[in-house]
Design an enzyme around this catalytic site. Structure first.
Site, short mmCIF file in Angstrom:
data_model
loop_
_atom_site.label_atom_id
_atom_site.label_comp_id
_atom_site.label_asym_id
_atom_site.label_seq_id
_atom_site.Cartn_x
_atom_site.Cartn_y
_atom_site.Cartn_z
N CYS A 275 -14.70 43.73 74.63
CA CYS A 275 -13.74 43.08 73.72
C CYS A 275 -13.84 43.67 72.32
CB CYS A 275 -14.01 41.58 73.66
SG CYS A 275 -12.88 40.69 72.54
N CYS B 287 -5.15 38.30 71.12
CA CYS B 287 -5.40 39.38 72.07
C CYS B 287 -4.35 40.49 71.94
CB CYS B 287 -5.40 38.85 73.50
SG CYS B 287 -6.92 37.98 73.96
N CYS C 90 -22.53 39.28 85.05
CA CYS C 90 -21.82 40.50 84.68
C CYS C 90 -21.18 40.26 83.32
CB CYS C 90 -20.75 40.84 85.71
SG CYS C 90 -19.77 42.32 85.31
N CYS D 169 -3.80 44.19 73.96
CA CYS D 169 -5.08 44.73 74.45
C CYS D 169 -5.34 44.26 75.89
CB CYS D 169 -6.21 44.25 73.54
SG CYS D 169 -7.86 44.79 74.09
N ASP E 160 -22.07 22.35 79.00
CA ASP E 160 -21.77 23.19 80.16
C ASP E 160 -21.91 22.53 81.52
OD1 ASP E 160 -21.03 25.70 81.28
OD2 ASP E 160 -23.12 26.20 81.62
N CYS F 267 -13.07 45.25 84.42
CA CYS F 267 -13.64 44.49 85.53
C CYS F 267 -13.85 45.38 86.75
CB CYS F 267 -12.73 43.31 85.89
SG CYS F 267 -13.37 42.32 87.26
#
Length: 332
Positions: free
Chosen positions: A233, A173, A226, A176, A119, A183
């Site tokens: 999902c 996905c 957040c 969807c 990361d 958000c």
């Protein structure tokens, strides 16, 4: 070794990633994360960071939560912390495991070159993980796994060894749009595209100054990160809650009371968040977030805790306290 997902791709498996990154940066979607801009050439492709790399080993570690991340919505006196920060900082744990696997590879392939990343390096983990078959980048731009939903920490091992690549994962996905509509700040200008300048994870963690007025009320009681787009999902229904002790929730971080958090000084902040990723943002930025959350709470009982920061020498804290007091006093 504790990894939940594994795959391999060639170092040049995602040639389009660099162009997408540069367009995103040109549009200013990275906000004030200047480190993304300054190391764009290294991030654009594995070879840009290490010319000798031939293969990329991608690994995922599940941090799927045992509690509903959205359960505290509307509880104004309680702060919401992103799931990934409910316990230990994942960087240290995963890096140790990556190093162990890298040592095994070097023993199996004498002379092999290896580099491990978690990361903090300029690595395009998500496109590489999709190319290695771990999942696909969802419309929220994070990796989605059929087995682990949106809850995977990613690590990478670059190596000079030519390894057999896995097939890339198909995008599932479909039509969807749960993550897009969830958000609170409309941070997705389009599916598969995030404007960090509107994202509460960015604003509460990476952004150092005052949070723009338009985003303060939508923050609600979120004080660090957040998870809304991740939490909704539908693929999460297949995820089993993590059994990794380091990622199981610490009670004091899953439902912290704002009045207690607003009393923290630097020493108490460091003690509470010892070993946590939260410590990285420092006490001032954390208190800033808590003040906005208090202002959104509608709870007049928080006025004394907020007022204690109204005269702060830090102009960002003083501004946040003033905003919160105006909201709370107007609600009484």
């Amino acid at each position: 070794m504790g990894f939940a997902a594994f795959g391999v791709c060639a170092a040049d498996a995602v040639p389009q990633a660099g162009a997408r990154l540069r367009q995103w940066l040109a549009d200013g979607c990275h906000g004030d994360m200047i480190w993304m801009e300054s190391r764009a050439d290294e991030r654009a492709s594995p070879a840009g960071l290490w010319p000798d790399v031939r293969s990329v080993i991608m690994l995922g570690t599940s941090y799927a939560p045992p509690l509903d991340p959205l359960r505290l919505a509307g509880q104004g006196d309680t702060g919401v912390i992103s799931v990934y920060a409910w316990n230990r900082d994942y960087h240290d744990l995963i890096k140790k495991r990556l190093k162990a696997l890298a040592r095994w590879l070097v023993a199996a392939e004498p002379g092999a070159g290896v580099k491990v990343f978690v990361d903090t390096a300029p690595v395009m983990e998500k496109p590489l993980a999709a190319a290695a078959g771990l999942g696909w980048q969802g419309k929220h731009t994070n990796l989605v796994s059929r087995d682990h939903g949106s809850w995977l920490f990613l690590g990478a091992i670059y190596t000079t060894v030519d390894l057999v690549a896995d097939a890339p994962h198909a995008n599932r996905c479909g039509s969807c749009d749960c993550c897009q509509t969830a958000c609170p700040t409309q941070a997705f200008p389009a599916p598969y595209r995030l404007d960090a300048r509107r994202c509460l994870a960015y604003l509460t963690i990476e952004h150092a100054g005052p949070i723009p007025d338009e985003f303060r009320a939508p923050m609600a009681n979120r004080i660090y990160g957040c998870d809304d787009c991740l939490s909704v999902c539908p693929w999460n229904r297949f995820a089993q809650a993590t059994q990794e002790p380091a990622f199981l929730p610490r009670a004091e971080l899953t439902a912290p009371k704002l009045t207690e958090l607003l009393s923290l000084d630097d020493a108490a902040f460091r003690a509470l968040f010892s070993g946590s990723a939260i410590k990285r943002i420092g006490v001032a930025r954390f208190l800033r977030n808590c003040l906005y959350a208090a202002g959104n709470s509608g709870d007049a009982a928080l006025i004394p805790a907020v007022a204690a920061h109204a005269g702060s020498a830090d102009p960002v804290l003083a501004d946040a306290a003033g905003w919160a007091l105006a909201r709370l006093e107007g609600a009484t």
